[in-house]
Write an enzyme that holds these catalytic residues in place. Structure first.
Site, PDB file in Angstrom:
ATOM      1  N   GLN A  89      54.307  11.470  49.699  1.00 33.38           N
ATOM      2  CA  GLN A  89      53.551  12.678  50.053  1.00 33.38           C
ATOM      3  C   GLN A  89      52.610  13.014  48.907  1.00 33.38           C
ATOM      4  O   GLN A  89      53.054  13.409  47.830  1.00 33.38           O
ATOM      5  CB  GLN A  89      54.541  13.817  50.305  1.00 33.38           C
ATOM      6  N   SER A 124      50.543  17.305  45.501  1.00 29.94           N
ATOM      7  CA  SER A 124      50.396  17.947  44.188  1.00 29.94           C
ATOM      8  C   SER A 124      49.454  17.183  43.275  1.00 29.94           C
ATOM      9  O   SER A 124      49.376  15.958  43.314  1.00 29.94           O
ATOM     10  CB  SER A 124      51.754  18.047  43.492  1.00 29.94           C
ATOM     11  N   SER A 181      56.905  11.548  44.549  1.00 31.13           N
ATOM     12  CA  SER A 181      58.186  10.837  44.645  1.00 31.13           C
ATOM     13  C   SER A 181      58.017   9.531  45.412  1.00 31.13           C
ATOM     14  O   SER A 181      57.253   9.465  46.379  1.00 31.13           O
ATOM     15  CB  SER A 181      59.216  11.715  45.366  1.00 31.13           C
ATOM     16  N   GLU A 212      59.454  19.882  55.167  1.00 31.12           N
ATOM     17  CA  GLU A 212      60.012  19.562  53.857  1.00 31.12           C
ATOM     18  C   GLU A 212      61.164  20.511  53.515  1.00 31.12           C
ATOM     19  O   GLU A 212      62.242  20.085  53.128  1.00 31.12           O
ATOM     20  CB  GLU A 212      58.913  19.663  52.795  1.00 31.12           C
ATOM     21  N   ASN A 222      61.297  28.189  43.247  1.00 32.20           N
ATOM     22  CA  ASN A 222      62.060  29.345  43.743  1.00 32.20           C
ATOM     23  C   ASN A 222      61.167  30.567  43.948  1.00 32.20           C
ATOM     24  O   ASN A 222      61.339  31.328  44.909  1.00 32.20           O
ATOM     25  CB  ASN A 222      63.187  29.686  42.763  1.00 32.20           C
ATOM     26  N   GLU A 223      60.211  30.739  43.037  1.00 30.25           N
ATOM     27  CA  GLU A 223      59.309  31.902  43.181  1.00 30.25           C
ATOM     28  C   GLU A 223      58.477  31.769  44.462  1.00 30.25           C
ATOM     29  O   GLU A 223      58.279  32.755  45.186  1.00 30.25           O
ATOM     30  CB  GLU A 223      58.358  32.008  41.978  1.00 30.25           C
TER      31      GLU A 223
END
Ligand SMILES: Cc1cc2nc3c(=O)[nH]c(=O)nc-3n(C[C@H](O)[C@H](O)[C@H](O)COP(=O)(O)OP(=O)(O)OC[C@H]3O[C@@H](n4cnc5c(N)ncnc54)[C@H](O)[C@@H]3O)c2cc1C
Lengths: 396, 349
Positions: free
Chosen positions: A117, A120, A152, A235, A361-362
């Protein structure tokens, strides 16, 4: 349970007993993984709930669940396919043309293509719509230039789901397009990056004038953001309901089951700490089970899956922290000759990955706030400005 | 395992919610809590009459609806969310104990009155709480215990160890003294038994676990209402030119509260399913429910109060009523460490 399901379970159990590699806990070799996927497919256990016309088995979520339950006793060598099966494949099924589905889905399910994927970039992670990799029209196709990072399994990948900028004059979310890129094409360079656990599971990728045919475009030109949101929903659901399960997979030395065997449970403080871990594991397990039942009943969890992803990331961190603290000095210094002795250090070293990959997490909390609770959005400086006039990434 | 509500349970929830919104809005709750009785007898009678509240889990042969815990949980979530004052929970606890006692004569004698709403009952002492009750010669009971709605109850179901007894509080040997309570919406009383006449009605059986499940359902309702309330407020309260819900300091806390709700709801559905369908899972499910849902409910109630700002600290605002109910419920069946110790025992730790 219907007799069909009982029969299906029996068949899955027998097949796994005969074919699942014994004792494996790591990802194994790529060649073994491909061979295993092919066998899995031929036995009718790959893509169980995927549409039959594109190569899936066309069965329901119930069958998938039954298979997952049976497979829970093993660590199947499907790691290299997790990105393809969890997010790229579902995106093609949801948004691809029939021709694209025919081309890619069966090959994925048979282990012929490994997918990665490519979202980023160094300047765009949480804010992935700020990405700068360009795709420009060239003849009847596209030419891609730029850089991706943290990708990844890219070093093994045959195909990549790429998000690239196709219009710098439009606002950031309106100038993106999604493509499927051949990772073996000329101009694609993959460099493995060593992560904090010492492994090289993710990579940086460079694109130099890589040609991508237009038939590899997913969705409309400049509609890539909408496509990306679909991928990201898959995802989060695939991470929270992931193969390792809430307990972190078989052989996890930080799991409740492992800790109860290794710790002094006569100590009430230790005992209570283990109860806390048990309660958190059960709470998330039951939440995942409820989401699964809802999905099967036709209620799509959507952004609520982000709660599962967040809770799993927090549980994983909590567990690794607890396990190493309970073990004390032995967790941080060990004899390299003793098998399995570095397991807790490993657990502590991989734990942050889950709180970053797939959205931090944010970001999960933002999503829950904005899309589940419908809270007022934050004021934003980046919404209606042409992308070329925006600040992105790291700035001095 | 079933963790989803059926369409019928969805309807039950809607019926309770709309009834309670109309018959027991917070203004009424406040009026009731300050009244002599502590609850609105007329509204309570209507709840029992129109919605069959008290008879929900009473078997049909005794005039109830014969519902299971999955249905009961739906009702308790709503009465909890509404902070419904009065002896509903206490009566449910007593009904559970009588149903579980395995004593058909006691069921026949007491359950019809409970189902009709004419008997207010309570179970005391609650499982997990300290008490000294002893059965003397002839079965008369002596001791001291705390009872939920003990002063209002017309029937005391008293546990002495594993044995259960029915005690008529109007008969001799029973002295009841109202206690001051943190939770203003539900009263408690000290009950002194001095050779009080008592009728044995079988044993406790699964009652401690079932009571824990029922309480967790109420706690889920309290938790959900607190979250709904503060989410709504954070969409209308403005500071520094922005709604407070747009600040991450607030938004992220609300997201965590939502995660607590998702897990609490999952556990309550599981525990109710275990109570109805899977006796082998019930002890773990009940201990898990109290170990997780109780503290989670209090944390959410606390943060919902705090996120209201100064208004949340006032007597007039309802936030403190939820906060106090949440803490009271959290320790109602003994301190949370008791549930955790029980879990440790069940897990063989
Ligand atoms: C193990 C692993 C595997 C990965 N695999 C892939 C992959 O296969 N493909 C792929 O495309 N990507 C992958 N990623 C990348 C991952 O998605 C990003 O690292 C992640 O989204 C964070 O982006 P960033 O690194 O740019 O950090 P930044 O976005 O710069 O974040 C820095 C910090 O700021 C916080 N922050 C940022 N924005 C906000 C906001 N709006 N509100 C509050 N806080 C904020 C973040 O939470 C974080 O703490 C992987 C990452 C890891 C760790």
């Amino acid at each position: 349970m219907s007799t069909d399901l009982v029969e299906f379970r029996q068949r899955a159990r027998e097949w796994l007993a005969a074919n699942a590699p014994a004792g494996g806990t790591g990802p194994g070799s790529v060649a073994e993984a491909r061979a295993f996927m092919a066998k899995l497919y031929d036995a009718g256990f790959s893509g169980i709930s995927w549409p039959a016309e594109w190569g899936g088995q066309g069965l329901g979520q119930a069958e998938q669940r039954v298979f997952d339950e049976e497979a829970g006793a093993y660590t199947l060598p499907t790691y290299y396919f997790s990105i393809g099966l969890g997010m790229c494949g579902p995106t093609v099924v949801d948004l691809g043309t029939d021709e694209q589905r025919r081309r890619w889905v069966r090959r994925l399910l048979r282990g012929e293509d490994i997918w990665c994927q490519l979202f980023s970039e160094p300047n765009a992670g949480s804010d992935v719509a700020a990405l700068q990799t360009r795709a420009e029209r060239a003849g009847d196709g596209w030419v891609v230039n730029g850089q991706k990072v943290w990708t990844s399994v890219a070093q093994h990948a045959d195909l990549g789901l790429l998000l690239a900028r196709t219009d710098v004059d439009a606002p950031k979310h309106k100038g993106l397009t999604m493509f499927v890129i051949d990772m073996h094409a000329p101009g694609v360079t993959v460099r493995p990056l060593k992560d904090m656990s010492g492994r090289s599971n993710f990579n940086e990728i460079f694109f130099d004038d890589v040609h991508v045919p237009d038939e590899n475009r997913i969705g409309e030109v400049n509609d890539g953001w909408r496509c990306a949101v679909t991928t990201l929903l898959h995802e989060r659901l695939s991470i929270s309901g992931g193969v390792g399960g809430v307990a972190g997979g078989r052989g996890n030395p930080a799991s409740f089951e492992a800790l109860r065997a290794t710790c002094d449970t006569a100590d009430p403080v230790v005992r209570d700490a283990l109860v806390e871990l048990y309660v958190r594991e059960r709470a998330l397990e039951l939440f995942n089970a409820r989401l699964g039942q809802e999905t099967r009943a036709g209620i799509f969890p959507g952004a609520r899956g982000s709660a599962g992803k967040l809770l799993l990331a927090e549980l994983t961190q909590f567990r690794a922290d607890l396990a190493t603290s309970l073990a004390g000095p032995a967790a941080v210094a060990w004899d390299p000759e003793t098998e399995g002795a570095g397991g807790l250090a490993e657990a502590l070293s991989v734990a942050p990955g889950l709180a970053l990959g797939g959205g931090t997490n944010e970001i999960m909390r933002n999503i829950i706030g904005d899309r589940v609770l419908n809270l007022p959005p934050e004021p934003r400086a980046d919404k209606n400005v042409p992308f070329k006039d925006l600040k992105v990434g790291t700035q001095q | 395992m079933n963790l989803l509500l059926t369409p019928e349970q969805g309807e039950l929830r809607a019926a309770f919610r709309s009834f309670l919104r109309e018959a027991a809005p917070m203004a009424e709750v406040r009026r009731a809590m300050e009244s002599a009785d502590g609850y609105d007898r007329a509204a309570y009678a209507r709840l029992n009459g129109e919605l069959g509240l008290a008879g929900l889990i009473v078997p049909e042969e005794h005039g109830g609806a014969g519902a299971g815990f999955a249905d009961l949980a739906v009702a308790l979530e709503e009465t909890g969310a509404a902070l419904l004052p009065g002896p509903f929970l206490a009566t449910v606890f007593a009904a559970i104990a009588i149903r579980e006692s395995g004593d058909p004569a006691a069921a026949k004698e007491h359950l019809p009155g409970i189902a009709a709403g004419s008997t207010v009952a309570t179970l005391a002492p609650l499982p997990g709480t300290p008490a000294t009750v002893e059965a003397g010669p002839g079965g008369a009971l002596s001791g001291e215990l705390t009872a939920l709605n003990g002063a209002e109850a017309g029937l005391l179901v008293v546990a002495a160890g594993e044995r259960l007894y029915a005690v008529d509080p109007q008969a001799g040997g029973v002295t009841r003294t109202p206690l001051a309570t943190l939770d203003l919406t539900r009263r408690q009383a000290r009950v002194r038994l001095e050779a009080a006449p008592a009728r044995p009605i079988g044993t406790l059986g699964r009652t401690p676990d079932l009571v824990a499940v029922a309480l967790a359902a109420e706690q889920l309702g309290v938790l959900r209402r607190c979250l709904d309330t503060i989410v709504a407020y954070s969409k209308i309260r403005v500071t520094f030119g922005r709604y407070i819900g747009s600040y991450q300091g607030v938004k992220h806390k609300l997201a965590d509260m939502h995660c607590a709700l998702e897990q609490a709801e999952s556990i309550v559905r599981y525990a109710a399913w275990a109570a109805d369908e899977s006796p082998a899972d019930l002890p773990e499910a009940a201990a898990l429910a109290q170990a997780y849902v109780g503290p989670a409910c209090f944390r959410v109630a606390r943060d919902h109060l705090l996120l209201h700002g100064g208004i949340g600290y006032t007597w007039e605002h309802d936030a403190h009523l939820y906060y106090k109910r949440a803490k009271t419920d959290e320790v109602l069946l003994g301190p949370p460490r008791g549930h955790r110790a029980r879990l440790a025992g069940l897990l063989g730790l």
